[in-house]
Write an enzyme that holds these catalytic residues in place. Structure first.
Site, PDB file in Angstrom:
ATOM      1  N   HIS A   1       4.554  -7.580  -0.112  1.00  0.00           N
ATOM      2  CA  HIS A   1       4.152  -8.820  -0.771  1.00  0.00           C
ATOM      3  C   HIS A   1       4.873  -8.953  -2.113  1.00  0.00           C
ATOM      4  O   HIS A   1       5.302  -7.959  -2.701  1.00  0.00           O
ATOM      5  CB  HIS A   1       2.637  -8.825  -0.971  1.00  0.00           C
ATOM      6  CG  HIS A   1       1.866  -8.750   0.317  1.00  0.00           C
ATOM      7  ND1 HIS A   1       1.173  -9.819   0.828  1.00  0.00           N
ATOM      8  CD2 HIS A   1       1.704  -7.729   1.213  1.00  0.00           C
ATOM      9  CE1 HIS A   1       0.605  -9.466   1.977  1.00  0.00           C
ATOM     10  NE2 HIS A   1       0.917  -8.199   2.222  1.00  0.00           N
TER      11      HIS A   1
ATOM     12  N   SER B   1       8.212   3.620   4.871  1.00  0.00           N
ATOM     13  CA  SER B   1       9.466   3.635   4.128  1.00  0.00           C
ATOM     14  C   SER B   1       9.187   3.609   2.631  1.00  0.00           C
ATOM     15  O   SER B   1       8.183   4.126   2.180  1.00  0.00           O
ATOM     16  CB  SER B   1      10.342   2.459   4.545  1.00  0.00           C
ATOM     17  OG  SER B   1      11.666   2.661   4.114  1.00  0.00           O
TER      18      SER B   1
ATOM     19  N   ASP C   1       0.885  -1.164   0.000  1.00  0.00           N
ATOM     20  CA  ASP C   1       0.000   0.000   0.000  1.00  0.00           C
ATOM     21  C   ASP C   1       0.918   1.208   0.000  1.00  0.00           C
ATOM     22  O   ASP C   1       1.765   1.348   0.902  1.00  0.00           O
ATOM     23  CB  ASP C   1      -0.852   0.036   1.275  1.00  0.00           C
ATOM     24  CG  ASP C   1      -2.007  -0.945   1.268  1.00  0.00           C
ATOM     25  OD1 ASP C   1      -2.035  -1.826   0.395  1.00  0.00           O
ATOM     26  OD2 ASP C   1      -2.870  -0.837   2.160  1.00  0.00           O
TER      27      ASP C   1
END
EC number: 4.1.1.65
Length: 259
Positions: A142, A226, A86
């Site tokens: 992911h 980050s 995200d």
């Protein structure tokens, strides 16, 4: 002048002692007192969280929270590449013949980012995508494709901000910060997933054990907001027509197709 002042303030506050103190605090029960305010300030979507907000015992637990099953459906189109996080897509561009990329007007070397000219060679004239995770974002990473891990390595020690100010005024944080690189092969091509640590909470934890990755599989998490940089070989990806910078994306959304 602004660049000098920004760097001075960062250097005055960014040292190992402050990082350790912040890490200790965020893992302490005392930090739980800040959770309601943190969730409100950063407008965290509590409906998606695996647990109720009151069940997180520390800020660290909230940072690395998991989501309810099915919250992030994974695009299953054949050969699709999905967003691994995200995030906000901050920049997209071509990797030059000399291994340089330009992000927010600043030039970076992917040879420096990856640690060697040899590692960078296969990505020359390819494509890069910069994905920035703010403190409000889900922090787990992911796999963008199904493939086989070819190599995994870490570089750097200290980390600087990777937000827009950091990219504009910082000391090349994308190629200087502590970073962990995972190189994955699929369809005879390679993708580098560069996970870049953030200032103060400089931590990247791997969560996958197998060298075989499935698209959408969790592979790591950040302990605080980050950046992830994706590097693609020349002519190995076709971007989805809706993908532009800047824009928000979520884990599992299609960002392109492997050729």
């Amino acid at each position: 002048m602004l660049k000098w002042l920004y760097r001075l303030m960062i250097e005055l506050t960014n040292h190992s002692l402050s990082s350790k103190m912040i890490a200790i605090f965020t893992k302490s029960r005392l930090s739980a007192l800040l959770i309601p305010s943190y969730a409100k300030i950063y407008d965290i979507n509590q409906e998606e969280m695996e647990k109720n907000l009151k069940n997180y015992e520390t800020l660290q637990q909230l940072f690395i929270r998991k989501l309810k099953a099915g919250t992030r459906p994974i695009d299953q189109t054949k050969n699709s590449v999905i967003s691994p996080v995200d995030a906000i897509i901050e920049d997209i561009g071509v990797i030059r013949e000399n291994s340089e990329i330009v992000v927010k007007g600043k030039t970076y070397s992917i040879a420096e980012m990856l640690g060697s000219d040899e590692a960078a060679k296969k990505y020359l004239n390819g494509l890069f995508i910069i994905l920035y995770l703010s403190p409000s974002h889900y922090h787990r990473i992911h796999s963008p494709i199904s493939g086989v891990v070819q190599k995994q390595w870490a570089l750097g020690k200290k980390s600087y901000p990777v937000n827009r100010l950091g990219l504009k005024y910082g000391k090349r944080p994308l190629s200087k910060n502590y970073r962990m690189i995972t190189e994955v092969a699929a369809n005879g091509k390679h993708i580098a997933i560069v996970k870049i640590g953030a200032m103060f909470v400089n931590s990247i934890e791997l969560t996958h054990a197998s060298e075989h990755l499935t698209k959408g599989q969790e592979i790591a998490y950040f302990s605080f907001g980050s950046t992830v940089v994706l590097l693609f070989e020349k002519d190995s990806i076709e971007l989805d027509e809706r993908i532009v910078a800047p824009m928000g994306v979520k884990v599992g959304e299609r960002i392109g197709y492997l050729k």
